[in-house]
Design a protein around this motif. Structure first.
Motif, mmCIF file in Angstrom:
data_model
loop_
_atom_site.group_PDB
_atom_site.id
_atom_site.type_symbol
_atom_site.label_atom_id
_atom_site.label_comp_id
_atom_site.label_asym_id
_atom_site.label_seq_id
_atom_site.Cartn_x
_atom_site.Cartn_y
_atom_site.Cartn_z
ATOM 1 N N LEU A 9 0.808 -1.216 0.000
ATOM 2 C CA LEU A 9 0.000 0.000 0.000
ATOM 3 C C LEU A 9 0.841 1.266 0.000
ATOM 4 O O LEU A 9 0.449 2.268 -0.605
ATOM 5 N N THR A 10 1.991 1.244 0.647
ATOM 6 C CA THR A 10 2.840 2.443 0.644
ATOM 7 C C THR A 10 3.468 2.671 -0.732
ATOM 8 O O THR A 10 3.784 3.804 -1.077
ATOM 9 N N GLU A 11 3.635 1.619 -1.506
ATOM 10 C CA GLU A 11 4.110 1.773 -2.880
ATOM 11 C C GLU A 11 2.986 2.239 -3.795
ATOM 12 O O GLU A 11 3.202 3.007 -4.720
ATOM 13 N N ARG A 12 1.790 1.764 -3.531
ATOM 14 C CA ARG A 12 0.645 1.974 -4.412
ATOM 15 C C ARG A 12 -0.024 3.343 -4.255
ATOM 16 O O ARG A 12 -0.524 3.904 -5.223
ATOM 17 N N PHE A 13 -0.069 3.869 -3.035
ATOM 18 C CA PHE A 13 -0.809 5.103 -2.760
ATOM 19 C C PHE A 13 0.119 6.234 -2.325
ATOM 20 O O PHE A 13 1.167 5.997 -1.747
ATOM 21 N N ASP A 14 -0.333 7.470 -2.581
ATOM 22 C CA ASP A 14 0.379 8.662 -2.094
ATOM 23 C C ASP A 14 -0.070 9.009 -0.674
ATOM 24 O O ASP A 14 0.700 9.532 0.113
ATOM 25 N N VAL A 15 -1.335 8.747 -0.394
ATOM 26 C CA VAL A 15 -1.902 8.993 0.930
ATOM 27 C C VAL A 15 -2.509 7.686 1.413
ATOM 28 O O VAL A 15 -3.295 7.062 0.704
ATOM 29 N N LEU A 16 -2.116 7.285 2.612
ATOM 30 C CA LEU A 16 -2.671 6.083 3.218
ATOM 31 C C LEU A 16 -3.308 6.462 4.545
ATOM 32 O O LEU A 16 -2.665 7.073 5.400
ATOM 33 N N ILE A 17 -4.585 6.127 4.671
ATOM 34 C CA ILE A 17 -5.318 6.372 5.904
ATOM 35 C C ILE A 17 -5.503 5.037 6.605
ATOM 36 O O ILE A 17 -5.991 4.072 6.004
ATOM 37 N N LEU A 18 -5.090 4.972 7.862
ATOM 38 C CA LEU A 18 -5.321 3.775 8.675
ATOM 39 C C LEU A 18 -6.542 4.050 9.529
ATOM 40 O O LEU A 18 -6.513 4.874 10.447
ATOM 41 N N ASN A 19 -7.633 3.372 9.203
ATOM 42 C CA ASN A 19 -8.874 3.511 9.962
ATOM 43 C C ASN A 19 -8.851 2.452 11.055
ATOM 44 O O ASN A 19 -9.001 1.265 10.787
ATOM 45 N N MET A 20 -8.645 2.892 12.282
ATOM 46 C CA MET A 20 -8.422 1.978 13.401
ATOM 47 C C MET A 20 -9.664 1.776 14.260
ATOM 48 O O MET A 20 -9.559 1.414 15.427
ATOM 49 N N GLN A 21 -10.840 1.962 13.662
ATOM 50 C CA GLN A 21 -12.071 1.869 14.445
ATOM 51 C C GLN A 21 -12.235 0.511 15.116
ATOM 52 O O GLN A 21 -12.796 0.417 16.201
ATOM 53 N N GLY A 22 -11.721 -0.544 14.533
ATOM 54 C CA GLY A 22 -11.859 -1.873 15.106
ATOM 55 C C GLY A 22 -10.563 -2.448 15.638
ATOM 56 O O GLY A 22 -10.485 -3.635 15.949
ATOM 57 N N LEU A 23 -9.523 -1.611 15.738
ATOM 58 C CA LEU A 23 -8.238 -2.095 16.239
ATOM 59 C C LEU A 23 -8.258 -2.051 17.763
ATOM 60 O O LEU A 23 -8.352 -0.989 18.364
ATOM 61 N N ASP A 24 -8.190 -3.231 18.373
ATOM 62 C CA ASP A 24 -8.296 -3.342 19.830
ATOM 63 C C ASP A 24 -6.959 -3.200 20.535
ATOM 64 O O ASP A 24 -6.913 -2.841 21.712
ATOM 65 N N TYR A 25 -5.866 -3.504 19.834
ATOM 66 C CA TYR A 25 -4.567 -3.588 20.503
ATOM 67 C C TYR A 25 -3.460 -3.373 19.491
ATOM 68 O O TYR A 25 -3.560 -3.803 18.345
ATOM 69 N N ILE A 26 -2.390 -2.709 19.944
ATOM 70 C CA ILE A 26 -1.196 -2.561 19.109
ATOM 71 C C ILE A 26 0.031 -2.799 19.981
ATOM 72 O O ILE A 26 0.096 -2.319 21.118
ATOM 73 N N SER A 27 0.970 -3.572 19.477
ATOM 74 C CA SER A 27 2.213 -3.858 20.207
ATOM 75 C C SER A 27 3.364 -3.105 19.549
ATOM 76 O O SER A 27 3.186 -2.393 18.561
#
Length: 101
Positions: A37-55
């Protein structure tokens, strides 16, 4: 628990809807998606509405995506970050680096 990633393609902008956990168990598969995705798009939005945890493994992926997009003049944006995940960004100093919409 796993990680589900759904892409919304808007031409030069992509929105990645994240559901589950971004941790050492899910980061290997997510890394391939992030790299694409970083190669494919100029702008990347991470929609974290369902992200419960990040390490720390998840933080590394986000930093890597941020740097890759920045190198090519693009940008990484985060939205719908829940309180627990935002606390991780704040404690680690990532909150000052990232753009939240």
């Amino acid at each position: 628990m796993s990680l589900k990633l759904d892409l919304i393609n808007r031409g030069t902008e992509g929105e990645l809807v994240m559901i589950g956990r971004l941790d050492s168990l899910t980061s290997e598969d997510a890394e391939k998606v992030f790299d694409d995705l970083t190669e494919r798009f100029d702008v990347l939005i991470l929609n974290m509405q369902g992200l419960d945890y990040i390490s720390s493994a998840g933080l590394r992926l986000i930093k890597r995506a941020y740097m890759a997009l920045r190198r090519k003049g693009g940008s990484l944006k985060l939205k719908n970050v829940n309180k627990m995940v935002m606390e991780v960004f704040e404690v680690t100093g990532f909150a000052g680096l990232l753009t939240f919409i």
